[in-house]
Write an enzyme that holds these catalytic residues in place. Sequence first.
Site, PDB file in Angstrom:
ATOM      1  N   LEU A 151      13.489  14.709  -2.003  1.00 35.11           N
ATOM      2  CA  LEU A 151      13.752  16.108  -2.300  1.00 35.11           C
ATOM      3  C   LEU A 151      15.198  16.477  -2.294  1.00 35.11           C
ATOM      4  O   LEU A 151      15.486  17.446  -1.642  1.00 35.11           O
ATOM      5  CB  LEU A 151      13.067  16.927  -1.481  1.00 35.11           C
ATOM      6  CG  LEU A 151      12.587  18.378  -1.769  1.00 35.11           C
ATOM      7  CD1 LEU A 151      11.504  18.395  -2.986  1.00 35.11           C
ATOM      8  CD2 LEU A 151      12.036  19.354  -0.857  1.00 35.11           C
ATOM      9  N   GLY A 152      16.091  15.850  -3.210  1.00 34.64           N
ATOM     10  CA  GLY A 152      17.360  16.172  -3.167  1.00 34.64           C
ATOM     11  C   GLY A 152      17.549  17.148  -4.577  1.00 34.64           C
ATOM     12  O   GLY A 152      16.539  18.049  -4.630  1.00 34.64           O
ATOM     13  N   ARG A 153      18.516  17.135  -5.270  1.00 32.69           N
ATOM     14  CA  ARG A 153      18.865  18.238  -6.190  1.00 32.69           C
ATOM     15  C   ARG A 153      17.700  18.401  -7.339  1.00 32.69           C
ATOM     16  O   ARG A 153      17.253  19.334  -7.740  1.00 32.69           O
ATOM     17  CB  ARG A 153      20.091  18.141  -6.920  1.00 32.69           C
ATOM     18  CG  ARG A 153      21.309  18.603  -5.880  1.00 32.69           C
ATOM     19  CD  ARG A 153      22.608  18.600  -6.639  1.00 32.69           C
ATOM     20  NE  ARG A 153      23.660  18.863  -5.879  1.00 32.69           N
ATOM     21  CZ  ARG A 153      24.412  17.907  -5.180  1.00 32.69           C
ATOM     22  NH1 ARG A 153      24.184  16.802  -5.088  1.00 32.69           N
ATOM     23  NH2 ARG A 153      25.527  18.253  -4.251  1.00 32.69           N
ATOM     24  N   ARG A 212      14.341  10.904   3.613  1.00 32.10           N
ATOM     25  CA  ARG A 212      14.871  10.459   4.670  1.00 32.10           C
ATOM     26  C   ARG A 212      14.518  11.268   5.970  1.00 32.10           C
ATOM     27  O   ARG A 212      14.321  10.757   7.062  1.00 32.10           O
ATOM     28  CB  ARG A 212      16.459  10.501   4.506  1.00 32.10           C
ATOM     29  CG  ARG A 212      16.849   9.300   3.634  1.00 32.10           C
ATOM     30  CD  ARG A 212      18.457   9.436   3.599  1.00 32.10           C
ATOM     31  NE  ARG A 212      19.004   8.471   2.506  1.00 32.10           N
ATOM     32  CZ  ARG A 212      19.328   8.939   1.432  1.00 32.10           C
ATOM     33  NH1 ARG A 212      19.169  10.029   0.949  1.00 32.10           N
ATOM     34  NH2 ARG A 212      19.780   7.900   0.498  1.00 32.10           N
ATOM     35  N   GLY A 223      13.843   8.025 -10.777  1.00 32.78           N
ATOM     36  CA  GLY A 223      14.723   7.860  -9.786  1.00 32.78           C
ATOM     37  C   GLY A 223      15.588   6.529 -10.185  1.00 32.78           C
ATOM     38  O   GLY A 223      16.531   6.545 -11.126  1.00 32.78           O
ATOM     39  N   ARG A 224      14.831   5.178  -9.504  1.00 30.77           N
ATOM     40  CA  ARG A 224      15.732   4.206 -10.030  1.00 30.77           C
ATOM     41  C   ARG A 224      14.590   3.157 -10.283  1.00 30.77           C
ATOM     42  O   ARG A 224      13.706   3.089  -9.749  1.00 30.77           O
ATOM     43  CB  ARG A 224      16.514   3.739  -8.878  1.00 30.77           C
ATOM     44  CG  ARG A 224      17.700   4.615  -8.590  1.00 30.77           C
ATOM     45  CD  ARG A 224      18.752   4.488  -9.886  1.00 30.77           C
ATOM     46  NE  ARG A 224      19.325   3.201  -9.939  1.00 30.77           N
ATOM     47  CZ  ARG A 224      20.185   2.846 -10.952  1.00 30.77           C
ATOM     48  NH1 ARG A 224      20.234   3.820 -12.068  1.00 30.77           N
ATOM     49  NH2 ARG A 224      20.929   1.652 -11.288  1.00 30.77           N
ATOM     50  N   ASP A 283      10.939   6.593 -16.836  1.00 34.08           N
ATOM     51  CA  ASP A 283      12.197   6.669 -17.618  1.00 34.08           C
ATOM     52  C   ASP A 283      12.959   5.500 -17.055  1.00 34.08           C
ATOM     53  O   ASP A 283      13.995   5.460 -17.664  1.00 34.08           O
ATOM     54  CB  ASP A 283      12.805   7.967 -17.397  1.00 34.08           C
ATOM     55  CG  ASP A 283      14.064   8.153 -18.165  1.00 34.08           C
ATOM     56  OD1 ASP A 283      14.039   8.051 -19.529  1.00 34.08           O
ATOM     57  OD2 ASP A 283      14.995   8.674 -17.514  1.00 34.08           O
ATOM     58  N   GLU A 317      16.824  -2.886 -16.862  1.00 34.71           N
ATOM     59  CA  GLU A 317      16.873  -2.213 -18.062  1.00 34.71           C
ATOM     60  C   GLU A 317      18.035  -3.123 -18.927  1.00 34.71           C
ATOM     61  O   GLU A 317      19.144  -3.640 -18.336  1.00 34.71           O
ATOM     62  CB  GLU A 317      17.531  -0.873 -17.712  1.00 34.71           C
ATOM     63  CG  GLU A 317      16.644   0.086 -17.040  1.00 34.71           C
ATOM     64  CD  GLU A 317      17.031   1.336 -16.629  1.00 34.71           C
ATOM     65  OE1 GLU A 317      18.235   1.727 -16.959  1.00 34.71           O
ATOM     66  OE2 GLU A 317      16.336   2.210 -16.153  1.00 34.71           O
ATOM     67  N   HIS A 348      15.302   5.551 -20.102  1.00 33.51           N
ATOM     68  CA  HIS A 348      16.469   6.212 -19.079  1.00 33.51           C
ATOM     69  C   HIS A 348      17.189   7.052 -19.947  1.00 33.51           C
ATOM     70  O   HIS A 348      18.538   7.095 -19.686  1.00 33.51           O
ATOM     71  CB  HIS A 348      17.301   4.824 -18.705  1.00 33.51           C
ATOM     72  CG  HIS A 348      18.074   5.128 -17.291  1.00 33.51           C
ATOM     73  ND1 HIS A 348      18.426   4.347 -16.649  1.00 33.51           N
ATOM     74  CD2 HIS A 348      18.524   6.416 -17.020  1.00 33.51           C
ATOM     75  CE1 HIS A 348      19.057   4.786 -15.392  1.00 33.51           C
ATOM     76  NE2 HIS A 348      18.930   6.089 -15.673  1.00 33.51           N
TER      77      HIS A 348
END
Length: 319
Positions: free
Chosen positions: A161-163, A184, A240-241, A265, A270, A288
């Site tokens: 839950l970041g930006r 975290r 995310g990643r 995405d 990749e 992406h």
Amino acid sequence: MSIHESPLPQRPRLLLHTALTPAMRERLQLQFELLDAAGIGSARRSELCAQVRAMLCNAQSIVSREHMRQWPALELIVVIGVGRDGIDRIDLEAAAELGIKVSKAPDVCAEGIADHTLALLLAATRQIVQAHEFVRQGRWLQERYPPTLRFSGQCMGIVGLGRIGRAVARRSQAFDMSIAYTGRAPKNDVPYRWCDSVLELAADVDFLVVCASGGPATRGLIDARVLQALGPQGVLVNVGRGSIVDEAALQQAMQERTIAAAALDVFAHEPQVPEALIDLPNTVLTPHMASSTRQGLQAMLAQAEACLLQHFGLPEITD
């Protein structure tokens, strides 16, 4: 030049590991001597090695310790990317040891990524891509398209839950969704429900949206157990990643209908995407591109320019 005139100060040499728009290139040339990394051979590199003071990179650029040592005058690496996107391909420990500052654009594309996240989730739940092909193939003339999953009023779980995660949550509330999250540590400034683990989160939600950063701490976090907990009506979205999702476990879960659908995405290797994921009828895959909007790119370029100018104490470039 007469003996009374002072020589003009030499423009700092900037090594480009990314393509620039013509307008951006023209602007930077006013203050910097631009060098394209792709066009520099070994002889030219030896000539320039003690003169390059900054690098401009993109999210795909890899800058290792060995690479940094090739440019002993290097002071600054600026990454045109989002959050940790791209930064995890730069040896930050080596940069710190060598006294090289690394700068990134942390938040200019969060809103665009959140837009894309909701688009992916809508496409996966309502089967927009599959229904489009259904119409194109003329199948609507013979049969009705089967019912799809409901989107509004469901429960969304956000991993990280970041930006970006917060922007996704705000949009989801407009669809009357309840929000739960993990990360975290719990946040004191949000009304959403906290879960101690991703496994607990997956078991409690309909949609699991991955917005976390990559790295060793999150590698393979979304594994077979998490997908099993998400369940046969669950949908996974990853912006995310690629390393966060165990792709082999996901392929198996999709084939066995352990979960209903996945919208991705980002991928582990990749631009290579597993054929099994491409061939599955219940996936939505994009290259992406969540952060890739014209407005977002302009904002990232502007921030990169500002960082370069500030570091070298150069005046703002005016149009």
